[in-house]
Design a protein around this motif. Structure first.
Motif, PDB file in Angstrom:
ATOM      1  N   ASP A   1      -7.240  -1.922  -6.929  1.00 22.97           N
ATOM      2  CA  ASP A   1      -7.963  -1.316  -8.042  1.00 22.97           C
ATOM      3  C   ASP A   1      -7.013  -0.888  -9.156  1.00 22.97           C
ATOM      4  OD1 ASP A   1     -10.458  -0.032  -9.197  1.00 22.97           O
ATOM      5  OD2 ASP A   1      -9.175   1.727  -8.987  1.00 22.97           O
ATOM      6  N   ALA A   2      -5.802  -0.499  -8.792  1.00 26.44           N
ATOM      7  CA  ALA A   2      -4.810  -0.071  -9.785  1.00 26.44           C
ATOM      8  C   ALA A   2      -4.187  -1.248 -10.529  1.00 26.44           C
ATOM      9  CB  ALA A   2      -3.715   0.748  -9.106  1.00 26.44           C
ATOM     10  N   GLY A   3      -4.415  -2.469 -10.023  1.00 34.16           N
ATOM     11  CA  GLY A   3      -3.877  -3.649 -10.686  1.00 34.16           C
ATOM     12  C   GLY A   3      -2.823  -4.391  -9.910  1.00 34.16           C
ATOM     13  N   ALA A   4      -2.541  -3.958  -8.687  1.00 36.89           N
ATOM     14  CA  ALA A   4      -1.477  -4.566  -7.894  1.00 36.89           C
ATOM     15  C   ALA A   4      -1.991  -5.732  -7.055  1.00 36.89           C
ATOM     16  CB  ALA A   4      -0.854  -3.519  -6.971  1.00 36.89           C
ATOM     17  N   ILE A   5      -1.068  -6.549  -6.597  1.00 37.25           N
ATOM     18  CA  ILE A   5      -1.325  -7.491  -5.510  1.00 37.25           C
ATOM     19  C   ILE A   5      -0.950  -6.746  -4.234  1.00 37.25           C
ATOM     20  CG2 ILE A   5      -0.667  -9.686  -4.460  1.00 37.25           C
ATOM     21  CD1 ILE A   5       0.118 -10.626  -7.296  1.00 37.25           C
TER      22      ILE A   5
ATOM     23  N   MET B   1       3.828  -2.138 -13.804  1.00 39.16           N
ATOM     24  CA  MET B   1       3.054  -3.111 -14.581  1.00 39.16           C
ATOM     25  C   MET B   1       3.407  -3.074 -16.058  1.00 39.16           C
ATOM     26  SD  MET B   1      -0.838  -2.727 -13.125  1.00 39.16           S
ATOM     27  CE  MET B   1      -1.483  -3.797 -14.418  1.00 39.16           C
ATOM     28  N   GLY B   2       3.937  -1.929 -16.519  1.00 36.91           N
ATOM     29  CA  GLY B   2       4.161  -1.764 -17.949  1.00 36.91           C
ATOM     30  C   GLY B   2       2.894  -1.394 -18.671  1.00 36.91           C
ATOM     31  N   ALA B   3       1.922  -0.810 -17.949  1.00 42.46           N
ATOM     32  CA  ALA B   3       0.643  -0.430 -18.552  1.00 42.46           C
ATOM     33  C   ALA B   3       0.844   0.694 -19.562  1.00 42.46           C
ATOM     34  CB  ALA B   3      -0.342   0.006 -17.469  1.00 42.46           C
ATOM     35  N   GLY B   4       0.038   0.672 -20.609  1.00 36.84           N
ATOM     36  CA  GLY B   4       0.146   1.699 -21.642  1.00 36.84           C
ATOM     37  C   GLY B   4      -0.231   3.067 -21.138  1.00 36.84           C
TER      38      GLY B   4
ATOM     39  N   PRO C   1       2.464  -5.798  -9.754  1.00 39.62           N
ATOM     40  CA  PRO C   1       3.354  -5.382  -8.660  1.00 39.62           C
ATOM     41  C   PRO C   1       2.780  -5.763  -7.300  1.00 39.62           C
ATOM     42  CG  PRO C   1       2.971  -3.584 -10.210  1.00 39.62           C
ATOM     43  CD  PRO C   1       1.995  -4.653 -10.553  1.00 39.62           C
ATOM     44  N   ARG C   2       3.669  -6.129  -6.379  1.00 41.77           N
ATOM     45  CA  ARG C   2       3.270  -6.417  -4.998  1.00 41.77           C
ATOM     46  C   ARG C   2       3.448  -5.138  -4.184  1.00 41.77           C
ATOM     47  NH1 ARG C   2       7.660 -10.657  -3.894  1.00 41.77           N
ATOM     48  NH2 ARG C   2       8.721  -9.020  -5.060  1.00 41.77           N
TER      49      ARG C   2
ATOM     50  N   GLN D   1       8.991  -6.398   5.554  1.00 45.75           N
ATOM     51  CA  GLN D   1       8.130  -6.430   4.372  1.00 45.75           C
ATOM     52  C   GLN D   1       8.888  -6.380   3.055  1.00 45.75           C
ATOM     53  OE1 GLN D   1       4.882  -7.078   4.515  1.00 45.75           O
ATOM     54  NE2 GLN D   1       5.178  -7.234   6.734  1.00 45.75           N
ATOM     55  N   MET D   2      10.190  -6.092   3.119  1.00 43.83           N
ATOM     56  CA  MET D   2      10.945  -5.948   1.872  1.00 43.83           C
ATOM     57  C   MET D   2      10.956  -7.217   1.033  1.00 43.83           C
ATOM     58  SD  MET D   2      14.282  -3.728   2.959  1.00 43.83           S
ATOM     59  CE  MET D   2      14.139  -2.133   3.752  1.00 43.83           C
ATOM     60  N   VAL D   3      10.862  -8.365   1.683  1.00 44.13           N
ATOM     61  CA  VAL D   3      10.966  -9.627   0.971  1.00 44.13           C
ATOM     62  C   VAL D   3       9.787  -9.866   0.031  1.00 44.13           C
ATOM     63  CG1 VAL D   3       9.805 -11.011   2.743  1.00 44.13           C
ATOM     64  CG2 VAL D   3      11.513 -12.080   1.260  1.00 44.13           C
ATOM     65  N   ARG D   4       8.652  -9.217   0.281  1.00 48.52           N
ATOM     66  CA  ARG D   4       7.477  -9.471  -0.554  1.00 48.52           C
ATOM     67  C   ARG D   4       6.950  -8.210  -1.226  1.00 48.52           C
ATOM     68  NH1 ARG D   4       2.055 -10.346   3.166  1.00 48.52           N
ATOM     69  NH2 ARG D   4       2.289  -8.540   4.541  1.00 48.52           N
ATOM     70  N   ALA D   5       7.782  -7.202  -1.378  1.00 47.22           N
ATOM     71  CA  ALA D   5       7.305  -5.918  -1.888  1.00 47.22           C
ATOM     72  C   ALA D   5       8.025  -5.497  -3.158  1.00 47.22           C
ATOM     73  CB  ALA D   5       7.468  -4.837  -0.823  1.00 47.22           C
ATOM     74  N   ASP D   6       7.236  -4.993  -4.111  1.00 48.91           N
ATOM     75  CA  ASP D   6       7.782  -4.246  -5.239  1.00 48.91           C
ATOM     76  C   ASP D   6       7.641  -2.750  -4.988  1.00 48.91           C
ATOM     77  OD1 ASP D   6       8.456  -6.484  -7.003  1.00 48.91           O
ATOM     78  OD2 ASP D   6       6.294  -6.798  -7.117  1.00 48.91           O
ATOM     79  N   ILE D   7       6.687  -2.366  -4.138  1.00 50.13           N
ATOM     80  CA  ILE D   7       6.524  -1.002  -3.660  1.00 50.13           C
ATOM     81  C   ILE D   7       6.079  -1.075  -2.204  1.00 50.13           C
ATOM     82  CG2 ILE D   7       5.240   1.179  -3.835  1.00 50.13           C
ATOM     83  CD1 ILE D   7       4.785   0.770  -6.704  1.00 50.13           C
ATOM     84  N   ILE D   8       6.622  -0.204  -1.370  1.00 58.30           N
ATOM     85  CA  ILE D   8       6.136  -0.050   0.002  1.00 58.30           C
ATOM     86  C   ILE D   8       5.505   1.332   0.112  1.00 58.30           C
ATOM     87  CG2 ILE D   8       6.792   0.136   2.438  1.00 58.30           C
ATOM     88  CD1 ILE D   8       8.990  -1.891   1.915  1.00 58.30           C
ATOM     89  N   VAL D   9       4.315   1.377   0.709  1.00 59.54           N
ATOM     90  CA  VAL D   9       3.598   2.634   0.915  1.00 59.54           C
ATOM     91  C   VAL D   9       3.354   2.806   2.411  1.00 59.54           C
ATOM     92  CG1 VAL D   9       1.521   3.971   0.418  1.00 59.54           C
ATOM     93  CG2 VAL D   9       2.466   2.446  -1.323  1.00 59.54           C
ATOM     94  N   THR D  10       3.840   3.899   2.967  1.00 58.19           N
ATOM     95  CA  THR D  10       3.536   4.224   4.359  1.00 58.19           C
ATOM     96  C   THR D  10       2.615   5.436   4.381  1.00 58.19           C
ATOM     97  OG1 THR D  10       5.389   5.752   4.691  1.00 58.19           O
ATOM     98  CG2 THR D  10       5.817   3.394   5.064  1.00 58.19           C
ATOM     99  N   THR D  11       1.842   5.533   5.445  1.00 58.25           N
ATOM    100  CA  THR D  11       0.974   6.688   5.601  1.00 58.25           C
ATOM    101  C   THR D  11       1.058   7.181   7.035  1.00 58.25           C
ATOM    102  OG1 THR D  11      -1.333   7.439   5.587  1.00 58.25           O
ATOM    103  CG2 THR D  11      -0.982   5.104   5.869  1.00 58.25           C
ATOM    104  N   GLY D  12       1.299   8.487   7.169  1.00 59.77           N
ATOM    105  CA  GLY D  12       1.483   9.096   8.474  1.00 59.77           C
ATOM    106  C   GLY D  12       2.952   9.262   8.805  1.00 59.77           C
ATOM    107  N   GLY D  13       3.223  10.165   9.757  1.00 64.42           N
ATOM    108  CA  GLY D  13       4.582  10.314  10.262  1.00 64.42           C
ATOM    109  C   GLY D  13       5.551  11.007   9.340  1.00 64.42           C
ATOM    110  N   VAL D  14       5.055  11.866   8.424  1.00 66.35           N
ATOM    111  CA  VAL D  14       5.961  12.531   7.484  1.00 66.35           C
ATOM    112  C   VAL D  14       5.912  14.048   7.622  1.00 66.35           C
ATOM    113  CG1 VAL D  14       5.875  10.665   5.807  1.00 66.35           C
ATOM    114  CG2 VAL D  14       4.206  12.522   5.653  1.00 66.35           C
TER     115      VAL D  14
END
Length: 443
Positions: free
Chosen positions: A239-243, A361-364, A202-203, A264-277
């Protein structure tokens, strides 16, 4: 955008809500090195035995057993050397009675030969005592002929790698669900596979928010701090296996943040933001995501033309009470909005983002290992009704865990010393030294 209801969600409810809306990424075929770190979606069988032919495991001489079985240092067997067999040789000399062929490691066993005697068991063709090495063929081509004295006999099959001794044709080489690391890539190459079908890594795009954040390496001004969240979360995603792509700090301006997320949507399978919540006047993530409008299910379009829905919740946990999750844009990209305090962000990543990455990823196994061990020191206070996650140092040898640092969500120094999270359940407000606790193992 939805602000959710006012109730406290449990950690389990929030995680189930996330994972229940995610599915593994579509499988694709990749070249071997591009498939590193990916999860195999097909069983791979061995097309041809490995090794595909009998070959030598030593540098020495290919011999017949009967010619050398009585050999000793005092009474060596004297054999005629009929040629060399190097790795990759295809024209092989036939070893007859009283003969030997000089052979190199990995070279095919010539016809007639039954075993290999290491060069150290011979005189190396010098006519002297035991040899320690062979002379290079380019320097001493005569070594491929003449005589060799064998001082110790070999048993049948000794120092010979049998055909199929690694894996036989038709055997299962790798099962579907295997994460492809370096040894697995090597096996695939060894059996002749140039590409495999896998679920791609996943990206993950990481954005931290806050006008107070300064890039590491730059000088701090009054009221400023270095941006650490985007670095730790990007590293954790890898570390989790993502790009993982680190966007870095975005100022507390709604339009700027909104544009950054949409870019960033064009290159993302997940977007993570931090702060402002949280609930402050400058917590802009909620405000920025409101323009992404629509419903999780109805697909309406917001003012930006992007469908989506992000729900912000309060969780019964410490640290990490404020959380957000939704799917945005035409491709319904998962977005996880984490708190801005560094420890809160990291703990939230481990509990929610990492399982999401592993699911795509489909990890077990999508979750970290959890063990139950004794806590060395007492935990004097834990908030009632909240699941607390304390940083800890887990000792596998003694089967114990020791808290490191305090409970503050800004204390990053202790986080660097921790290799586990100590879980204090919602109904527990204190623990005596030696009490058993669940521990999330982080390494």
């Amino acid at each position: 955008m939805s602000h959710g209801d006012d109730r406290l969600w449990s950690v389990t409810e929030h995680l189930d809500s996330i994972l229940g809306r995610l599915s593994p990424l579509e499988a694709i075929e990749l070249q071997l090195l591009d498939a590193q770190g990916c999860v195999l979606v097909e069983d791979v069988t061995v097309p041809v035995a490995l090794p595909p032919f009998e070959n030598s495991s030593m540098d020495g001489y290919a011999v017949r057993v009967a010619d050398t079985e009585a050999a000793t240092l005092e009474h060596p067997a004297v054999l005629e050397v009929i040629g060399d067999v190097a790795a990759g040789s295809d024209a092989l000399p036939e070893v007859g009675p009283g003969q030997a062929a000089r052979i190199m490691t990995g070279a095919p066993l010539p016809p007639g030969a039954e075993a290999v005697v290491p060069v150290e068991w011979t005189d190396g063709g010098t006519g002297g005592g035991p040899a320690t090495t062979m002379a290079a063929h380019s320097l001493a081509p005569a070594g491929a002929g003449g005589e060799v004295r064998v001082h110790q006999g070999a048993k049948e099959g000794q120092f010979v790698r049998a055909r199929g001794s690694d894996v036989a044709a038709g055997e299962l080489a790798l099962a579907a669900g295997t994460v492809l690391g370096a040894p697995q890539i090597g096996l695939l190459a060894a059996i002749g596979r140039a590409s495999v079908t896998v679920r791609p890594r996943p990206r993950v795009v990481v954005l931290s928010t806050g006008s107070e954040l300064v890039q590491p390496g730059e000088e701090l001004g009054p009221g400023r701090i270095h941006d650490s969240n985007s670095f730790v979360l990007t590293a954790a995603a890898r570390d989790a296996g993502a790009i993982a792509y680190r966007v870095g700090a975005v100022v507390d301006e709604v339009e700027t943040l909104r544009a950054a997320i949409e870019d960033q949507m064009v290159r993302a399978d997940i977007i993570v933001t931090t702060g402002g919540v949280s609930v402050g006047a400058y917590d802009v993530v909620k405000e920025a995501l409101s323009s992404l409008g629509g419903s999780m299910d109805d697909g309406e379009e917001g003012s930006s033309g992007a469908t989506g829905h992000v729900e912000f919740r309060k969780l019964a946990m410490q640290p990490g009470k404020p959380q957000g999750f939704g799917r945005i844009g035409p491709d319904r990209i998962p977005l996880l909005a984490l708190p801005g305090n560094p420890v809160s962000a990291y703990v939230s990543f481990e509990l929610f983002v990492r399982p999401a990455i592993r699911t795509l990823m489909g990890a077990g196994s999508v979750h970290r290992d959890v063990v139950r061990v004794a806590c060395v020191t007492a935990i004097e206070r834990s908030p009632e009704g909240r699941r607390q996650f304390l940083r800890g140092r887990y000792d596998r040898t003694s089967g114990t865990v020791t808290p490191v640092g305090g409970a503050g969500s800004h204390l990053v120094a202790a986080l660097a010393q921790a290799n586990a999270l100590i879980v204090v359940p919602e109904a527990v407000t204190s623990l005596e030294a030696g009490s058993e606790v669940d521990v999330v193992v982080l390494d």
